[in-house]
Design a protein around this motif. Structure first.
Motif, mmCIF file in Angstrom:
data_model
loop_
_atom_site.group_PDB
_atom_site.id
_atom_site.type_symbol
_atom_site.label_atom_id
_atom_site.label_comp_id
_atom_site.label_asym_id
_atom_site.label_seq_id
_atom_site.Cartn_x
_atom_site.Cartn_y
_atom_site.Cartn_z
ATOM 1 N N ASP A 86 -7.747 0.477 4.270
ATOM 2 C CA ASP A 86 -7.176 1.157 3.106
ATOM 3 C C ASP A 86 -6.020 0.326 2.569
ATOM 4 N N SER A 87 -5.579 0.678 1.361
ATOM 5 C CA SER A 87 -4.444 0.016 0.730
ATOM 6 C C SER A 87 -3.607 1.071 0.019
ATOM 7 N N PHE A 88 -2.293 0.955 0.142
ATOM 8 C CA PHE A 88 -1.392 1.938 -0.455
ATOM 9 C C PHE A 88 -0.195 1.215 -1.064
ATOM 10 N N THR A 89 0.086 1.527 -2.323
ATOM 11 C CA THR A 89 1.203 0.925 -3.048
ATOM 12 C C THR A 89 2.214 2.005 -3.417
ATOM 13 N N PHE A 90 3.483 1.715 -3.186
ATOM 14 C CA PHE A 90 4.527 2.679 -3.506
ATOM 15 C C PHE A 90 5.783 1.941 -3.943
ATOM 16 N N THR A 91 6.674 2.669 -4.616
ATOM 17 C CA THR A 91 7.976 2.139 -5.014
ATOM 18 C C THR A 91 9.053 2.887 -4.245
ATOM 19 N N ALA A 92 9.921 2.140 -3.574
ATOM 20 C CA ALA A 92 10.952 2.758 -2.741
ATOM 21 C C ALA A 92 11.857 3.643 -3.596
ATOM 22 N N SER A 93 11.977 4.901 -3.218
ATOM 23 C CA SER A 93 12.780 5.854 -3.978
ATOM 24 C C SER A 93 14.253 5.828 -3.579
ATOM 25 N N ARG A 94 14.550 5.178 -2.437
ATOM 26 C CA ARG A 94 15.936 5.105 -1.990
ATOM 27 C C ARG A 94 16.088 3.945 -1.020
ATOM 28 N N ASN A 95 17.314 3.535 -0.809
ATOM 29 C CA ASN A 95 17.595 2.494 0.173
ATOM 30 C C ASN A 95 17.445 3.063 1.581
ATOM 31 N N GLY A 96 16.992 2.225 2.486
ATOM 32 C CA GLY A 96 16.899 2.681 3.862
ATOM 33 C C GLY A 96 15.768 2.024 4.621
ATOM 34 N N THR A 97 15.554 2.531 5.805
ATOM 35 C CA THR A 97 14.534 1.995 6.702
ATOM 36 C C THR A 97 13.242 2.782 6.549
ATOM 37 N N TYR A 98 12.189 2.084 6.195
ATOM 38 C CA TYR A 98 10.869 2.700 6.055
ATOM 39 C C TYR A 98 10.053 2.392 7.311
ATOM 40 N N LYS A 99 9.280 3.359 7.721
ATOM 41 C CA LYS A 99 8.551 3.270 8.978
ATOM 42 C C LYS A 99 7.067 3.527 8.737
ATOM 43 N N PHE A 100 6.247 2.654 9.290
ATOM 44 C CA PHE A 100 4.804 2.912 9.244
ATOM 45 C C PHE A 100 4.215 2.663 10.632
ATOM 46 N N CYS A 101 3.312 3.549 11.014
ATOM 47 C CA CYS A 101 2.763 3.546 12.372
ATOM 48 C C CYS A 101 1.239 3.537 12.338
ATOM 49 N N PHE A 102 0.666 2.901 13.348
ATOM 50 C CA PHE A 102 -0.779 2.919 13.567
ATOM 51 C C PHE A 102 -1.024 3.586 14.917
ATOM 52 N N SER A 103 -1.926 4.537 14.918
ATOM 53 C CA SER A 103 -2.163 5.323 16.128
ATOM 54 C C SER A 103 -3.631 5.257 16.540
ATOM 55 N N ASN A 104 -3.827 5.060 17.847
ATOM 56 C CA ASN A 104 -5.159 5.098 18.442
ATOM 57 C C ASN A 104 -5.187 6.149 19.546
ATOM 58 N N GLU A 105 -4.348 7.170 19.373
ATOM 59 C CA GLU A 105 -4.197 8.199 20.400
ATOM 60 C C GLU A 105 -5.426 9.084 20.524
ATOM 61 N N PHE A 106 -6.277 9.103 19.515
ATOM 62 C CA PHE A 106 -7.482 9.934 19.582
ATOM 63 C C PHE A 106 -8.579 9.273 20.404
ATOM 64 N N SER A 107 -8.417 7.996 20.731
ATOM 65 C CA SER A 107 -9.430 7.270 21.495
ATOM 66 C C SER A 107 -9.059 7.284 22.969
ATOM 67 N N THR A 108 -10.027 7.542 23.826
ATOM 68 C CA THR A 108 -9.760 7.666 25.259
ATOM 69 C C THR A 108 -9.987 6.376 26.034
ATOM 70 N N PHE A 109 -10.803 5.453 25.517
ATOM 71 C CA PHE A 109 -11.075 4.235 26.281
ATOM 72 C C PHE A 109 -11.308 3.005 25.409
ATOM 73 N N THR A 110 -11.269 3.144 24.097
ATOM 74 C CA THR A 110 -11.588 2.021 23.219
ATOM 75 C C THR A 110 -10.329 1.387 22.647
ATOM 76 N N HIS A 111 -10.189 0.082 22.843
ATOM 77 C CA HIS A 111 -9.090 -0.666 22.259
ATOM 78 C C HIS A 111 -9.458 -1.087 20.831
ATOM 79 N N LYS A 112 -8.458 -1.233 20.003
ATOM 80 C CA LYS A 112 -8.682 -1.633 18.616
ATOM 81 C C LYS A 112 -7.860 -2.888 18.309
#
Length: 216
Positions: A86-112
């Motif tokens: 996927d691709s997502f474009t945004f414009t920062a609405s304020r100064n600060g630290t932005y955080k983005f996370c990738f999660s594979n917590e739904f998988s029980t044995f498969t690495h990505k």
């Protein structure tokens, strides 16, 4: 500069890291995300800066991952579950630290293996006087066109490399499954062949016993 935050990917580390520093910079990272793991990244962004986050799962399972992007105030700007790319474009609405996370917590044995490209800001003009009132010269216009074309070529090369890596992973996975299936078939044929031999021997053994008893 992009910072790797807290996560459960731990010792798997980063496979590839490319940072390009300039007035507008981009970060391209490929990393392995284990099963039941989550990996977060942080970036200081100035208000009004245009940013683009693009990601793709290269290998592992159904090639899907959860992605979440949060602003400095904790507001969720983007959230998708089990996405392959996927691709997502945004414009920062304020100064600060932005955080983005990738999660594979739904998988029980498969690495990505996940690739993402995080672009902050827009590219500076090729020529300092590009925004001047007068028109560009023919040479300058040609340079700008070539520059834009080369950027498109780089993007296409990146996407083709990712597709090639994904296709290679699927081919290797299919080859492994075919090998295991062939080994299983060979074992089954061997067991059936041995069973037939013993079955035929048992038929002839019973016939000899019957003939002996009649003769006696």
């Amino acid at each position: 500069m992009l910072l790797q935050g807290s996560g459960t990917a731990g010792a798997w580390g980063w496979l590839t890291l490319l940072l390009v520093g300039c007035a507008a910079w981009a970060s391209e990272i490929t990393f392995e995300l284990p099963d039941n793991a989550k990996q977060c990244f942080y970036e200081e962004i100035v208000q009004g800066t245009k940013c683009t986050l693009e990601f793709q799962v290269i290998t592992g399972g159904h090639y899907d991952v959860d992605c979440r992007l949060e602003g400095p105030d904790g507001a969720v700007l983007y959230k998708e579950m089990k996405k392959q790319y996927d691709s997502f474009t945004f414009t920062a609405s304020r100064n600060g630290t932005y955080k983005f996370c990738f999660s594979n917590e739904f998988s029980t044995f498969t690495h990505k293996t996940v690739y993402f490209d995080f672009q902050v800001g827009e590219d500076p003009p090729l020529f300092p006087s590009e925004n001047r009132a007068t028109a560009l010269t023919q040479m300058e216009s040609a340079c700008v066109s070539i520059h834009e074309a080369l950027k498109s070529v780089i993007d296409y090369q990146t996407h083709f490399r990712l597709r090639e890596a994904q296709g290679r992973s699927r081919a290797e996975d299919l080859n492994t499954r075919v090998a295991y299936w062939s080994i299983g078939e060979a074992i089954i044929l061997l067991v059936v062949s041995i069973g037939q031999v013993f079955l035929l021997k048992s038929f002839f053994s019973n016939k000899r016993t019957t003939i002996t008893r009649v003769g006696s």
